[in-house]
Design an enzyme around this catalytic site. Structure first.
Site, PDB file in Angstrom:
ATOM      1  N   SER A 104      26.867 101.088 -45.336  1.00  0.00           N
ATOM      2  CA  SER A 104      27.108 102.531 -45.234  1.00  0.00           C
ATOM      3  C   SER A 104      28.512 102.819 -45.747  1.00  0.00           C
ATOM      4  CB  SER A 104      26.947 102.986 -43.785  1.00  0.00           C
ATOM      5  OG  SER A 104      27.689 102.151 -42.924  1.00  0.00           O
ATOM      6  N   GLU A 145      31.817 105.731 -45.541  1.00  0.00           N
ATOM      7  CA  GLU A 145      32.388 106.853 -44.788  1.00  0.00           C
ATOM      8  C   GLU A 145      33.184 107.764 -45.725  1.00  0.00           C
ATOM      9  OE1 GLU A 145      34.031 105.968 -40.925  1.00  0.00           O
ATOM     10  OE2 GLU A 145      35.828 107.094 -41.471  1.00  0.00           O
ATOM     11  N   THR A 205      33.571 112.151 -41.492  1.00  0.00           N
ATOM     12  CA  THR A 205      34.486 112.232 -40.341  1.00  0.00           C
ATOM     13  C   THR A 205      34.664 113.670 -39.866  1.00  0.00           C
ATOM     14  OG1 THR A 205      36.460 112.414 -41.706  1.00  0.00           O
ATOM     15  CG2 THR A 205      35.773 110.186 -41.092  1.00  0.00           C
ATOM     16  N   ARG A 250      35.552 109.721 -29.065  1.00  0.00           N
ATOM     17  CA  ARG A 250      36.446 110.559 -28.281  1.00  0.00           C
ATOM     18  C   ARG A 250      37.322 111.395 -29.205  1.00  0.00           C
ATOM     19  NH1 ARG A 250      41.792 108.423 -25.403  1.00  0.00           N
ATOM     20  NH2 ARG A 250      42.367 108.489 -27.600  1.00  0.00           N
ATOM     21  N   ASP A 264      41.162 111.666 -31.495  1.00  0.00           N
ATOM     22  CA  ASP A 264      42.582 111.762 -31.123  1.00  0.00           C
ATOM     23  C   ASP A 264      42.972 113.206 -31.272  1.00  0.00           C
ATOM     24  OD1 ASP A 264      43.326 109.108 -30.544  1.00  0.00           O
ATOM     25  OD2 ASP A 264      43.223 108.640 -32.681  1.00  0.00           O
ATOM     26  N   GLN A 279      49.884 104.088 -47.865  1.00  0.00           N
ATOM     27  CA  GLN A 279      48.884 104.772 -47.035  1.00  0.00           C
ATOM     28  C   GLN A 279      48.276 103.803 -46.003  1.00  0.00           C
ATOM     29  OE1 GLN A 279      45.106 105.690 -48.933  1.00  0.00           O
ATOM     30  NE2 GLN A 279      45.463 107.854 -48.501  1.00  0.00           N
ATOM     31  N   PHE A 336      48.334 104.197 -41.897  1.00  0.00           N
ATOM     32  CA  PHE A 336      47.106 104.216 -41.087  1.00  0.00           C
ATOM     33  C   PHE A 336      47.133 103.092 -40.056  1.00  0.00           C
ATOM     34  CE2 PHE A 336      44.105 106.043 -44.565  1.00  0.00           C
ATOM     35  CZ  PHE A 336      44.644 107.300 -44.342  1.00  0.00           C
ATOM     36  N   HIS A 377      30.342  98.673 -43.087  1.00  0.00           N
ATOM     37  CA  HIS A 377      30.606 100.109 -43.200  1.00  0.00           C
ATOM     38  C   HIS A 377      31.918 100.224 -43.970  1.00  0.00           C
ATOM     39  CE1 HIS A 377      30.589 104.333 -41.853  1.00  0.00           C
ATOM     40  NE2 HIS A 377      31.876 104.194 -41.580  1.00  0.00           N
TER      41      HIS A 377
HETATM   42  P1  FAD Z   1      36.873 105.768 -26.284  1.00  0.00           P
HETATM   43  O1  FAD Z   1      35.781 104.787 -26.434  1.00  0.00           O
HETATM   44  O2  FAD Z   1      36.703 106.872 -25.315  1.00  0.00           O
HETATM   45  O3  FAD Z   1      38.201 104.954 -25.933  1.00  0.00           O
HETATM   46  C1  FAD Z   1      39.479 105.534 -26.051  1.00  0.00           C
HETATM   47  C2  FAD Z   1      40.485 104.825 -25.174  1.00  0.00           C
HETATM   48  O4  FAD Z   1      40.220 105.132 -23.810  1.00  0.00           O
HETATM   49  C3  FAD Z   1      40.443 103.289 -25.264  1.00  0.00           C
HETATM   50  O5  FAD Z   1      41.753 102.806 -25.107  1.00  0.00           O
HETATM   51  C4  FAD Z   1      39.582 102.890 -24.061  1.00  0.00           C
HETATM   52  O6  FAD Z   1      39.875 101.589 -23.581  1.00  0.00           O
HETATM   53  C5  FAD Z   1      39.993 103.965 -23.058  1.00  0.00           C
HETATM   54  N1  FAD Z   1      38.941 104.288 -22.093  1.00  0.00           N
HETATM   55  C6  FAD Z   1      37.622 104.465 -22.333  1.00  0.00           C
HETATM   56  N2  FAD Z   1      36.967 104.765 -21.199  1.00  0.00           N
HETATM   57  C7  FAD Z   1      37.887 104.771 -20.211  1.00  0.00           C
HETATM   58  C8  FAD Z   1      37.825 104.996 -18.801  1.00  0.00           C
HETATM   59  N3  FAD Z   1      36.681 105.276 -18.181  1.00  0.00           N
HETATM   60  N4  FAD Z   1      38.991 104.928 -18.090  1.00  0.00           N
HETATM   61  C9  FAD Z   1      40.190 104.646 -18.696  1.00  0.00           C
HETATM   62  N5  FAD Z   1      40.280 104.409 -20.026  1.00  0.00           N
HETATM   63  C10 FAD Z   1      39.159 104.476 -20.780  1.00  0.00           C
HETATM   64  N6  FAD Z   1      38.739 109.966 -35.036  1.00  0.00           N
HETATM   65  C11 FAD Z   1      38.542 111.256 -35.349  1.00  0.00           C
HETATM   66  O7  FAD Z   1      39.285 112.113 -34.870  1.00  0.00           O
HETATM   67  N7  FAD Z   1      37.528 111.635 -36.180  1.00  0.00           N
HETATM   68  C12 FAD Z   1      36.658 110.757 -36.721  1.00  0.00           C
HETATM   69  O8  FAD Z   1      35.748 111.136 -37.455  1.00  0.00           O
HETATM   70  C13 FAD Z   1      36.830 109.377 -36.399  1.00  0.00           C
HETATM   71  N8  FAD Z   1      35.966 108.429 -36.861  1.00  0.00           N
HETATM   72  C14 FAD Z   1      36.119 107.127 -36.469  1.00  0.00           C
HETATM   73  C15 FAD Z   1      35.160 106.175 -36.883  1.00  0.00           C
HETATM   74  C16 FAD Z   1      35.265 104.855 -36.488  1.00  0.00           C
HETATM   75  C17 FAD Z   1      34.213 103.878 -36.932  1.00  0.00           C
HETATM   76  C18 FAD Z   1      36.368 104.440 -35.678  1.00  0.00           C
HETATM   77  C19 FAD Z   1      36.515 102.995 -35.290  1.00  0.00           C
HETATM   78  C20 FAD Z   1      37.302 105.365 -35.256  1.00  0.00           C
HETATM   79  C21 FAD Z   1      37.192 106.718 -35.627  1.00  0.00           C
HETATM   80  N9  FAD Z   1      38.089 107.689 -35.197  1.00  0.00           N
HETATM   81  C22 FAD Z   1      37.899 109.012 -35.539  1.00  0.00           C
HETATM   82  C23 FAD Z   1      39.239 107.317 -34.358  1.00  0.00           C
HETATM   83  C24 FAD Z   1      38.928 107.464 -32.872  1.00  0.00           C
HETATM   84  O9  FAD Z   1      38.619 108.799 -32.557  1.00  0.00           O
HETATM   85  C25 FAD Z   1      40.175 107.025 -32.103  1.00  0.00           C
HETATM   86  O10 FAD Z   1      40.358 105.644 -32.220  1.00  0.00           O
HETATM   87  C26 FAD Z   1      40.215 107.460 -30.646  1.00  0.00           C
HETATM   88  O11 FAD Z   1      41.536 107.242 -30.151  1.00  0.00           O
HETATM   89  C27 FAD Z   1      39.270 106.707 -29.725  1.00  0.00           C
HETATM   90  O12 FAD Z   1      37.989 107.082 -29.897  1.00  0.00           O
HETATM   91  P2  FAD Z   1      36.813 106.246 -29.179  1.00  0.00           P
HETATM   92  O13 FAD Z   1      35.558 106.985 -29.462  1.00  0.00           O
HETATM   93  O14 FAD Z   1      36.881 104.839 -29.546  1.00  0.00           O
HETATM   94  O15 FAD Z   1      37.266 106.457 -27.650  1.00  0.00           O
END
Ligand code: FAD
Length: 290
Positions: free
Chosen positions: A12, A14, A45, A104, A106, A210, A214, A264
């Site tokens: 895939s 992105e 994204t 989640r 950022d 870049q 990142f 990916h």
């Molecule tokens: P989570 O899985 O919620 O984890 C975030 C943090 O919280 C981790 O440190 C985890 O250990 C902690 N955590 C989780 N659950 C709990 C809990 N119950 N209690 C305490 N701590 C907890 N960002 C964007 O803004 N847009 C995008 O389109 C985007 N695409 C991405 C695609 C991929 C494949 C990846 C790997 C990342 C992408 N990101 C994107 C970045 C991502 O949003 C960030 O890394 C963000 O900080 C974490 O998202 P997550 O979904 O992994 O969060």
């Protein structure tokens, strides 16, 4: 590549949603080239906080309308309300989208810190399952080198497990250049009972400045042997690209040999590096004979 890799891995690419008409045209050309490689899907994204909501939607709908590849929107929950997410998910569902990357996100600076109703991606995954059952295939993020905000490596693994338990079908990793980090992550989550496919996310190397920026932000390590070589090339972009393709081809070959379920590519809306890596790996032939 040995015989053990002769199954059908999932590939895939992105994209990020372009900011202007020129970017839209450029992405169309990139997509056309990458469509020829017959990827399983193109993901798009999403700016956390909704900053790219309409552009992500437009890009996804254009891919869907074209009908030559599946589109998978990223969707982030950090500053969204349930109602906003429900609306967006319904729009995607009604337009034939069947795969999402649930995150989640950022919080971008300057959003005033609106946090929304969900704190973690696991809650978003549970919300999607609750409201849409199995209508979407859900991808989540995985961090072989650990998430930069994780309280500890152990806790990060446990939070990843919770995301999967909430209903994720498969995962895509943050990019990494150290294959051992991926292998160790797999071993540990498998030992915790996580069985879903975990697809390596691969960032081709085309621009050192870049990449360094990142990597600082997302906690991905650039190994010293790569960093030193890239630094030494300075402005010599042709050498950076050639070395980048060589290093990343080697990484992908090892991952596939070791049984990774696909790749990916973080394409950065460019086709050339991903195409070159693809060709070096012989993936066209692999797919034709699968
Ligand atoms: P989570 O899985 O919620 O984890 C975030 C943090 O919280 C981790 O440190 C985890 O250990 C902690 N955590 C989780 N659950 C709990 C809990 N119950 N209690 C305490 N701590 C907890 N960002 C964007 O803004 N847009 C995008 O389109 C985007 N695409 C991405 C695609 C991929 C494949 C990846 C790997 C990342 C992408 N990101 C994107 C970045 C991502 O949003 C960030 O890394 C963000 O900080 C974490 O998202 P997550 O979904 O992994 O969060």
């Amino acid at each position: 590549m040995n015989q053990a890799t002769r199954y059908k891995p999932v590939f895939s690419f992105e994209f990020f949603p372009p900011k202007n008409a020129e970017g839209v045209e450029r992405l169309r050309r990139t997509r056309q080239r990458l469509t020829a490689l017959q990827p399983a899907y193109f993901s798009v994204t999403f700016g956390a906080g909704g900053s790219t909501r309409d552009r992500t939607l437009d890009t996804v709908l254009e891919i869907q309308r074209e009908g030559r590849a599946e589109a998978a929107p990223h969707i982030s929950c950090i500053s969204a309300s349930r109602g906003e997410l429900l609306d967006l998910l319904q729009t995607y569902r009604d337009n034939g989208v069947r795969r999402l990357v649930a995150l989640r996100g950022d919080l971008p600076s300057g959003t005033g810190g609106r946090l929304g109703e969900f704190r973690y991606a696991a809650e978003l995954v549970a919300f999607i399952r609750e409201n849409f059952g199995d209508q979407f295939k859900i991808e989540v993020a995985a961090y072989p080198e650990f998430h930069p905000q994780a309280a500890s490596a152990e806790k990060d693994l446990e939070h990843f497990r919770q995301k999967v338990a909430a209903g994720a079908d498969s995962a895509i990793t943050q990019y990494f250049y150290n294959a051992d980090a991926y292998t160790a992550f797999l071993e540990r989550v498998r030992a915790m009972g996580v069985g879903i496919p975990i697809v390596p996310g691969i960032m081709p190397i085309t621009n050192y400045t870049q990449l360094a920026r990142f990597s600082d932000a997302c906690g991905a390590e650039i190994p010293r042997f790569i960093r030193k070589r890239l630094e030494a090339y300075g402005d010599d972009t042709a050498s950076i690209r050639a070395f980048g393709i060589e290093v990343v081809t080697r990484l992908c070959a090892r991952l596939l040999e070791d049984g990774a379920p696909g790749i990916h590519f973080y394409s950065m809306n460019q086709a050339a590096a991903a195409e070159a890596i693809w060709k070096n790996l012989g993936l066209g032939e692999l797919r034709a004979s699968a």
